[in-house]
Scaffold this motif. Structure first.
Motif, PDB file in Angstrom:
ATOM      1  N   LEU A 267       0.819  -1.227   0.000  1.00 26.59           N
ATOM      2  CA  LEU A 267       0.000   0.000   0.000  1.00 26.59           C
ATOM      3  C   LEU A 267       0.850   1.273   0.000  1.00 26.59           C
ATOM      4  N   PHE A 268       2.134   1.149   0.348  1.00 27.34           N
ATOM      5  CA  PHE A 268       2.920   2.358   0.655  1.00 27.34           C
ATOM      6  C   PHE A 268       3.928   2.735  -0.425  1.00 27.34           C
ATOM      7  N   ARG A 269       4.060   4.043  -0.615  1.00 25.20           N
ATOM      8  CA  ARG A 269       5.090   4.584  -1.505  1.00 25.20           C
ATOM      9  C   ARG A 269       5.587   5.885  -0.902  1.00 25.20           C
ATOM     10  N   LYS A 270       6.844   6.206  -1.139  1.00 19.92           N
ATOM     11  CA  LYS A 270       7.424   7.394  -0.510  1.00 19.92           C
ATOM     12  C   LYS A 270       7.316   8.641  -1.398  1.00 19.92           C
ATOM     13  N   ALA A 271       7.179   8.434  -2.696  1.00 20.93           N
ATOM     14  CA  ALA A 271       7.161   9.589  -3.607  1.00 20.93           C
ATOM     15  C   ALA A 271       6.111   9.383  -4.691  1.00 20.93           C
ATOM     16  N   LEU A 272       5.765  10.470  -5.357  1.00 21.78           N
ATOM     17  CA  LEU A 272       4.866  10.385  -6.506  1.00 21.78           C
ATOM     18  C   LEU A 272       5.340  11.382  -7.556  1.00 21.78           C
ATOM     19  N   PHE A 273       4.812  11.241  -8.771  1.00 21.97           N
ATOM     20  CA  PHE A 273       5.239  12.095  -9.883  1.00 21.97           C
ATOM     21  C   PHE A 273       4.024  12.752 -10.519  1.00 21.97           C
ATOM     22  N   VAL A 274       4.195  14.012 -10.913  1.00 19.98           N
ATOM     23  CA  VAL A 274       3.166  14.748 -11.652  1.00 19.98           C
ATOM     24  C   VAL A 274       3.809  15.240 -12.947  1.00 19.98           C
ATOM     25  N   THR A 275       3.204  14.927 -14.092  1.00 23.27           N
ATOM     26  CA  THR A 275       3.791  15.399 -15.356  1.00 23.27           C
ATOM     27  C   THR A 275       3.545  16.903 -15.499  1.00 23.27           C
TER      28      THR A 275
ATOM     29  N   THR B 193       8.950  17.273   0.096  1.00 25.16           N
ATOM     30  CA  THR B 193       9.811  18.167  -0.678  1.00 25.16           C
ATOM     31  C   THR B 193       9.439  18.024  -2.150  1.00 25.16           C
ATOM     32  N   LEU B 194       9.280  19.156  -2.821  1.00 28.12           N
ATOM     33  CA  LEU B 194       9.020  19.143  -4.264  1.00 28.12           C
ATOM     34  C   LEU B 194      10.351  19.231  -5.001  1.00 28.12           C
TER      35      LEU B 194
ATOM     36  N   ASP C 212      12.968  17.806 -15.576  1.00 33.78           N
ATOM     37  CA  ASP C 212      12.572  18.147 -16.948  1.00 33.78           C
ATOM     38  C   ASP C 212      11.110  17.847 -17.268  1.00 33.78           C
ATOM     39  N   GLY C 213      10.701  16.609 -16.974  1.00 33.79           N
ATOM     40  CA  GLY C 213       9.366  16.202 -17.433  1.00 33.79           C
ATOM     41  C   GLY C 213       8.236  16.502 -16.469  1.00 33.79           C
ATOM     42  N   GLY C 214       8.570  16.944 -15.260  1.00 29.20           N
ATOM     43  CA  GLY C 214       7.501  17.174 -14.287  1.00 29.20           C
ATOM     44  C   GLY C 214       8.035  17.405 -12.892  1.00 29.20           C
ATOM     45  N   LEU C 215       7.240  17.010 -11.915  1.00 32.75           N
ATOM     46  CA  LEU C 215       7.542  17.339 -10.523  1.00 32.75           C
ATOM     47  C   LEU C 215       7.425  16.084  -9.656  1.00 32.75           C
ATOM     48  N   TYR C 216       8.476  15.823  -8.864  1.00 26.63           N
ATOM     49  CA  TYR C 216       8.387  14.763  -7.857  1.00 26.63           C
ATOM     50  C   TYR C 216       7.932  15.377  -6.540  1.00 26.63           C
ATOM     51  N   VAL C 217       7.036  14.659  -5.850  1.00 21.28           N
ATOM     52  CA  VAL C 217       6.680  15.018  -4.483  1.00 21.28           C
ATOM     53  C   VAL C 217       7.245  13.902  -3.616  1.00 21.28           C
ATOM     54  N   ASP C 218       8.247  14.234  -2.814  1.00 24.89           N
ATOM     55  CA  ASP C 218       8.958  13.249  -2.000  1.00 24.89           C
ATOM     56  C   ASP C 218       8.550  13.442  -0.545  1.00 24.89           C
TER      57      ASP C 218
ATOM     58  N   ALA D 151      -2.102  18.091  -3.440  1.00 23.71           N
ATOM     59  CA  ALA D 151      -2.120  19.552  -3.274  1.00 23.71           C
ATOM     60  C   ALA D 151      -0.993  19.943  -2.334  1.00 23.71           C
ATOM     61  N   PHE D 152      -0.319  21.078  -2.633  1.00 21.11           N
ATOM     62  CA  PHE D 152       0.808  21.535  -1.799  1.00 21.11           C
ATOM     63  C   PHE D 152       0.434  22.822  -1.062  1.00 21.11           C
ATOM     64  N   TYR D 153       0.863  22.878   0.179  1.00 21.35           N
ATOM     65  CA  TYR D 153       0.570  24.033   1.033  1.00 21.35           C
ATOM     66  C   TYR D 153       1.859  24.608   1.610  1.00 21.35           C
ATOM     67  N   GLN D 154       1.849  25.931   1.810  1.00 25.43           N
ATOM     68  CA  GLN D 154       2.844  26.581   2.669  1.00 25.43           C
ATOM     69  C   GLN D 154       2.036  27.263   3.765  1.00 25.43           C
TER      70      GLN D 154
END
Length: 395
Positions: A312-320, A355-356, A360-366, A381-384
């Motif tokens: 069920l678990f993953r540490k990161a995801l990718f957004v193109t 951490t974002l 080149d191809g997109g954004l990792y959310v780690d 969704a990202f918040y500050q």
């Protein structure tokens, strides 16, 4: 007097929104959006939109504001329903509420409102907006609602500066009990009305039955994969670069039928989503089964026992890049830039440190901690602090 058009949905939140704006001296008009009238896919004989539009009409009469209904069902079918079927067919799990806000309420509906001479559109969302100045230009900030239990900023994570400039959120400073109290003190018919469930504006439609209208049932196997099997597949290699590590952490585990044992049958992998527990109808396991992966091409569902199953678990995801959206365009990252944020991958999830990394191809959310059931097609969704600064579709 500035003119505001309120999306009156027949619920308590939009009713109080209209009341507050009228009290503040705005010229208020109520507009009810009819987004669905294909009765072949409503499950019960109840006609929720009719009941809701009557309630909206009675609220408008009580407040003494003009009221009309607009039929957006054609655009809703095209932009929301067809998109949803398409996403489910691809094995992704869309979020119709986020899309409904981006495509319908703050686009189609907003254009109608502006054509009616509105200065603003207002909705009953629990979130706030403020405006700051950067380099002499106004920049609109989308902020969480004061009621942490009801904050709906996540659902608005795809809004643009242009859309925010024309929007008001009058109940964002209030809690739900305060909203109900205002409604009941002013004898609004919606004061005690329950919050609506189901698809945004379709009303009492349950998703699996809704999907069955278009995606035909197709029997397939449910496979249970042991935790050890997943851990073997996830042995961490040595990485030469941060990008390699991010790519590895964001990657799904790929399964084949030989990785586990067949424990049941299902009626179509495209009806199910990662992290789901209900609806599998497989008993006899010490811990409940959770879906760890679906394969719509081979029509297979992979499951694991217990909510702590490593599948069920993953540490990161990718957004193109083409599915990445910055509410705050001035904060958009350039390639190789990083940013510390708080993030969430579903509506009610508590914010998580992350951490974002822009590549080149997109954004990792780690994420600092591995996340359960990161699901393709959903929004991150990202918040500050309390400000929502951007979002993207999990790929």
């Amino acid at each position: 007097m500035k003119r505001v058009i309120v999306g009156l949905s027949g619920g308590v939140d939009s009713s109080v929104t209209a009341y507050l704006l009228k009290e503040q001296g705005y010229d208020v008009i109520g507009l009810f959006m009819k987004n669905w009238h294909d009765d072949s896919v409503t499950i019960s004989n109840e006609c929720p939109w009719l009941e809701d539009s009557n309630d909206a009409l009675m609220v408008a009469e009580k407040l003494g504001i003009p009221f009309q209904t607009v039929d957006l069902s054609e655009q809703y079918k095209e932009r929301i329903v067809d998109y949803m079927f398409n996403e489910y067919e691809r094995g992704r799990t869309p979020n119709p509420d986020v899309l409904c806000n981006r495509e319908i309420k703050f686009d189609v509906f907003m254009k109608i409102a502006l054509d009616l001479g509105a200065d603003y559109v207002a909705t009953g969302h629990y979130c706030r907006k403020d405006t700051i100045e950067i380099k002499g230009k106004p920049v609109h900030r989308l902020l969480a609602g004061v009621d942490g239990n009801k904050d709906q900023s996540y659902f608005l994570c795809q809004l643009s500066q242009e859309q925010l400039s024309r929007t008001l959120f009058p109940i964002g400073e209030l809690t739900k009990p305060e909203v109900r109290k205002i409604a009941s003190e002013n004898n609004l018919i919606t004061a005690e009305k329950k919050d609506s469930q189901g698809l945004c504006f379709i009303g009492k439609v349950r998703l699996p039955e809704f999907l069955q209208q278009k995606l035909k049932p197709k029997e397939g196997q449910i496979i249970e994969v042991a935790a050890e099997e997943v851990l073997q597949k996830r042995t961490t290699p040595t990485f030469n670069t941060k990008n390699e590590e991010l790519a590895f952490n964001a990657q799904k585990v790929s399964y084949s039928p030989t990785d586990g044992k067949v424990v049941g049958k299902h009626q179509g992998a495209h009806y199910f989503t990662k992290g789901q527990r209900k609806g599998l109808n497989v008993g006899g396991t010490p811990e409940p089964l959770f879906i760890i992966e679906t394969d719509v091409d081979k029509n297979l569902i992979y499951t694991g026992q217990g909510k702590n199953h490593p599948g069920l678990f993953r540490k990161a995801l990718f957004v193109t890049n083409d599915e990445l959206h910055w509410v705050r365009e001035d904060l958009a990252l350039k390639v190789d830039q990083t940013m510390e944020v708080m993030a969430r991958i579903r509506y009610r999830q508590p914010l998580q440190k992350a951490t974002l990394y822009q590549v080149d191809g997109g954004l990792y959310v780690d994420f600092n901690q591995p996340q359960s059931a990161i699901t393709e097609g959903q929004f991150v969704a990202f918040y500050q602090g309390e400000e929502l600064i951007g979002s993207g579709v999990i790929s």
